[in-house]
Design an enzyme around this catalytic site. Sequence first.
Site, PDB file in Angstrom:
ATOM      1  CB  SER A 453      -0.891   0.011   1.251  1.00  0.00           C
ATOM      2  OG  SER A 453      -1.699  -1.137   1.306  1.00  0.00           O
ATOM      3  CG  ASP A 692      -5.099  -2.170   1.055  1.00  0.00           C
ATOM      4  OD1 ASP A 692      -4.846  -3.337   0.698  1.00  0.00           O
ATOM      5  OD2 ASP A 692      -4.345  -1.213   0.819  1.00  0.00           O
ATOM      6  CD1 TRP A 694      -1.127  -8.879   5.395  1.00  0.00           C
ATOM      7  CD2 TRP A 694      -1.765  -6.883   4.628  1.00  0.00           C
ATOM      8  NE1 TRP A 694      -0.599  -7.927   6.222  1.00  0.00           N
ATOM      9  CE2 TRP A 694      -0.961  -6.686   5.780  1.00  0.00           C
ATOM     10  CE3 TRP A 694      -2.268  -5.760   3.970  1.00  0.00           C
ATOM     11  CZ2 TRP A 694      -0.667  -5.430   6.291  1.00  0.00           C
ATOM     12  CZ3 TRP A 694      -1.978  -4.511   4.476  1.00  0.00           C
ATOM     13  CH2 TRP A 694      -1.186  -4.353   5.619  1.00  0.00           C
TER      14      TRP A 694
END
Length: 695
Positions: A453, A692, A694
Amino acid sequence: MAQLDTLDLIVLVALLIGTTAYFTKGTYWGIPKDPYAASFAHANGSKAGKTRNILEKMEESEKNAVVFYGSQTGTAEDYASRLAKEGSSRFGLKTMVADLEDYDYENLDNFPEDKLAMFVLATYGEGEPTDNAVDFYEFITGEDVSFSGGGGSDSQPLSSLKFVAFGLGNNTYEHYQALVRRVNAALVKHGAERISAAGEGDDGAGTMEEDFLAWKEPMWTELAAKMNLEEREAVYEPVFGITEREDLSADTNEVYVGEPNKSHLEGTSKGPYNSHNPYIAPIVESREVFTVKGRNCLHMEIDVSGSNLTYQTGDHVAVWPTNAGREVDRFLNILGLSDRRHVVISVKGLDSTARVPFPTPTTYDAAIRYHMEICGPVSRQFVASLATFAPDDASKHEMTRLGEDKDYFREKVSNQYLNIAQVLERVSDSKWTSIPFSIMIESIQKLQPRYYSISSSSLVQKTKISITAVVEEIRVPGSKPNIVKGVTTNYLLALKQKQHGEPDPDPHGLTYAITGPRNKYDGCHVPVHVRHSNFKLPSDPSKPIIMVGPGSGVAPFRGFVQERAAQAKAGEKVGKTILFYGCRKPSEDFIYKNEWEMYKQAMGDSFELFTAFSRETEQKVYVQQRLSEQAALVDELLQQKANFYVCGDASNMAREVSVMLGQIISSRRGLSVEKGEELVKSMRSSNQYQEDVWS
């Protein structure tokens, strides 16, 4: 001096032409054709001379089965290749692997009844198709889909299409397996015949590989019965031919020693820069963010001026890594290739549909260092396939057991996080010289870019991209302890050490070829490209936002706050901007601690930072708790239509934040818990809630 007659002149001219031709061979003529001149030099463009008609391609290459893949990180592509190989070796299918973006799909209504289509589809982000599957997904699920025969779904236009499907997903995401489920439903709606139940591999539970293996066996059984296939003993059939080139050396100009395509090889790299063609960007700044020994968090500034690369706040930057020298040496050594590491090889597909995953001619060292994911997880199926090449019977028996016994494999390989070279080392002290290099190319994924990011604002620094990355490490205890190092973050750490004056950086005992192929990355450069994201600030800066980003999950929010601080300084009205940030201790790993104070001065009461420290006291505090403590403020801002953002760990933090938000809404508004959860889902659907994350 005697005069030359006409015949003498003709002879002299002929001799001159012959001499010139001899000395210019290989320079101006007779140049070996580079099979990558088109596909790699002009990456991501249309492939000249290649049909986009999949039926035509199957016909001309005499294939009766195609395995389509939609892949973001290479895993789905790997599974597609494995299915194709198994279909060929076990059942005699004439298979091909196809990238979904390489073909058109209007003529699927003419798909022959005696042929088969397989779909291996990863779900990306919030239920989105992978980049290469977007066009196919939008076509097949569209309301007004129109096939070549003109029929709509009512006329069952795909009645001749037989297919199977496998999905890759992560159950920590809201829209788990959305792509394969939607595509499966769309194909069936249009009349296609699904041979076997769609499979689903779960990366979130860590069972992707076993889910795949459990799905494919009954699938093959049903498929064999449906298409009258006879199973035979699986024998390794190489997809690629490897030729050692005695006529070339690693110093020869035409040999790729890590360059990703021909324009990079020739030193004429030009855009567009993308997932096939990186920009070699200078690192203009690098520094350590943590203040504790033994842990590293890097801040880097990458200059993209002059590249035509652009980004928007919230986008991702992809870093193209190289493998650590220690692991390259290990891999070469166990295969008995150490003394031949710089031997030039040409790699050629033995089938017209086989795509070599890197440019050739190259060297063993360059292929392994720059193009093969040699540190990646190992599949049980791959281990089983290597048993036949074992150096002795005991090793063959052990490899067979690892391939067949999933519990034993989990204990000895998966739980130890071993890479393939480490597996071979532990099974036998001998070199595995009988393993064909072709099976390694076929079975090991292509080394993929890693996405980070972007932690800067494009409004504030248009041509400089910031990266914030924690250097990764996994310690596995036991009688044979193993320490797994992050491939890309340690590569970045080596670059940072180099920039700060260390002549031979070796973070954690790892060395990297940080000057790149032919020293083209010298002066601290790194190959990158930009991937655009939907994780975005509201277009109206006066709209309130709530951000939750513990650890390095704060990266995009630095960009968000940086942008709003600049807007406030410029006199724009900036809405309430709330950040929930967590780390272990403020004295150790408080990322950008001083910067938040600077932004607070620029934004005043518009910016508030709430911190949670998990190791500061005996009572561990996490961002979810701080969110709960500020329930009144959070709900007030949500009722003002504030955007809600989460960045970081998907498996625990993001899921718990989502649950907590539902509880806040239900308790503050006097609603049931179920209604609170429903409103959070509605926020997601309307893009008011963005992640966003993971795993």
